[in-house]
Write a protein that holds these residues in place. Structure first.
Motif, short mmCIF file in Angstrom:
data_model
loop_
_atom_site.label_atom_id
_atom_site.label_comp_id
_atom_site.label_asym_id
_atom_site.label_seq_id
_atom_site.Cartn_x
_atom_site.Cartn_y
_atom_site.Cartn_z
N GLY A 79 0.82 -1.21 0.00
CA GLY A 79 0.00 0.00 0.00
C GLY A 79 0.85 1.26 0.00
N LEU A 80 1.87 1.29 0.85
CA LEU A 80 2.74 2.46 0.91
C LEU A 80 3.46 2.70 -0.41
N PHE A 83 1.58 4.42 -3.39
CA PHE A 83 1.47 5.87 -3.46
C PHE A 83 2.58 6.46 -4.34
N VAL A 94 -6.93 6.99 -5.25
CA VAL A 94 -6.25 7.39 -4.01
C VAL A 94 -7.00 6.83 -2.80
N MET A 95 -8.32 6.83 -2.87
CA MET A 95 -9.12 6.30 -1.77
C MET A 95 -8.87 4.80 -1.60
N ILE A 97 -6.14 3.00 -2.43
CA ILE A 97 -4.83 2.77 -1.83
C ILE A 97 -4.85 3.15 -0.35
N SER A 98 -5.51 4.24 -0.03
CA SER A 98 -5.53 4.73 1.36
C SER A 98 -6.22 3.74 2.29
N ILE A 99 -7.40 3.25 1.89
CA ILE A 99 -8.14 2.36 2.79
C ILE A 99 -7.41 1.03 2.96
N THR A 101 -4.14 0.56 2.80
CA THR A 101 -2.99 0.82 3.67
C THR A 101 -3.43 0.98 5.12
N ILE A 102 -4.53 1.71 5.34
CA ILE A 102 -5.06 1.90 6.69
C ILE A 102 -5.49 0.56 7.29
#
Length: 268
Positions: A79-80, A83, A94-95, A97-99, A101-102
């Motif tokens: 995930g990191l 980006f 972007v959403m 990848i963000s979710i 990674t979170i």
């Protein structure tokens, strides 16, 4: 077609389509195996330290906490890295990848600071599962990348609905993991029936909220690969929750409430 109202067209790549089918079948099979008692070695109702196992295999075991970090860290790193590999993308990408990674960052934090561990797991199993998670996440991101420029968009944009479901799911999952972590105090290794939250209705509310979380991810992505992965995960967690309930019934007998279901309140 109705499916075009909810999903991007499948990208013209054999790899993505093959991975969709493979993940779905593999997860359904895993759920069935859990249901019939062929449980994973890291499940609590499997004795990973069984003395009947060959002695030489003990050299290939990891403490459970380390093993769980092996599960989740590669996917978090995927995930990191995404980006940097895919900069300047649209909000949906972007959403996604963000979710993801979170999700895995939260898993790592839980392993480090919330969950309690007392056993071991096989090194090869930890590595296999960790790599399979990472490959699935990388494929999910790649499928999203291929889909975002598709001229045919889904009829309904579900990403904000999905974001709401994701937040509900990840919060409910964490809350019930926290309850589980407090069932046994200090060095107490005796299993107890968890109470509080939705544990009075189902024995695996953390799985129920994990399904909500994955459905939210599917709504954000709106790709066939993620839909197949989510559907397979639902079957896996159904099998695992069924096995968990069966374990509690066998261990606690009449002390375990007969009205407490496995995964879905009042139904299953």
């Amino acid at each position: 077609m109705v499916i075009s109202l909810f999903l991007f067209p499948s990208p013209p790549t054999l790899f993505i389509n093959a991975m969709s089918i493979f993940n779905l079948l593999a997860l359904i099979t895993s759920g069935y195996m859990e249901m019939i008692g062929k449980n994973k070695q890291y499940a609590k109702f499997c004795d990973a330290t069984d003395s009947n196992k060959p002695k030489e295999k003990k050299n290939h075991k990891l403490p459970s906490r380390i093993g769980m970090l092996v599960f989740y860290t590669p996917s978090f790193l995927v995930g990191l890295v995404s980006f940097a590999v895919f900069p300047h993308q649209d909000p949906r990408f972007v959403m996604v990848i963000s979710i993801l990674t979170i999700h895995f960052f939260k898993r790592i934090l839980e392993v480090l600071f919330v969950h309690k561990f007392s056993g071991f797991m096989m090194l090869d199993a930890a590595i296999t599962i960790g790599l399979s998670y990472a490959l699935s996440i990388a494929t999910m991101i790649y499928a999203q990348y291929l889909s975002q420029d598709s001229p045919a968009q889904p009829g309904f944009d579900l990403k904000y609905v999905g974001l709401g479901m994701f937040l509900i799911g990840i919060t409910g999952n964490f809350y019930h993991h926290y309850i589980l972590s407090n069932v046994r105090k200090n060095d107490d290794r005796e299993y107890k029936i968890p109470k509080g939250g939705l544990f009075d209705l189902v024995i695996c509310p953390h799985y129920m909220f994990e399904i909500v979380e994955f459905v939210g991810v599917s709504c954000i992505c709106q790709t066939g690969f993620t839909f197949c992965l989510t559907l397979g995960t639902v079957f896996l967690l159904m099998g695992r929750s069924y096995a968990t309930r069966k374990w509690y019934v066998s261990k606690f007998g009449g002390k375990f409430g007969k009205d407490v279901k496995a995964l879905i309140p009042y139904l299953f």
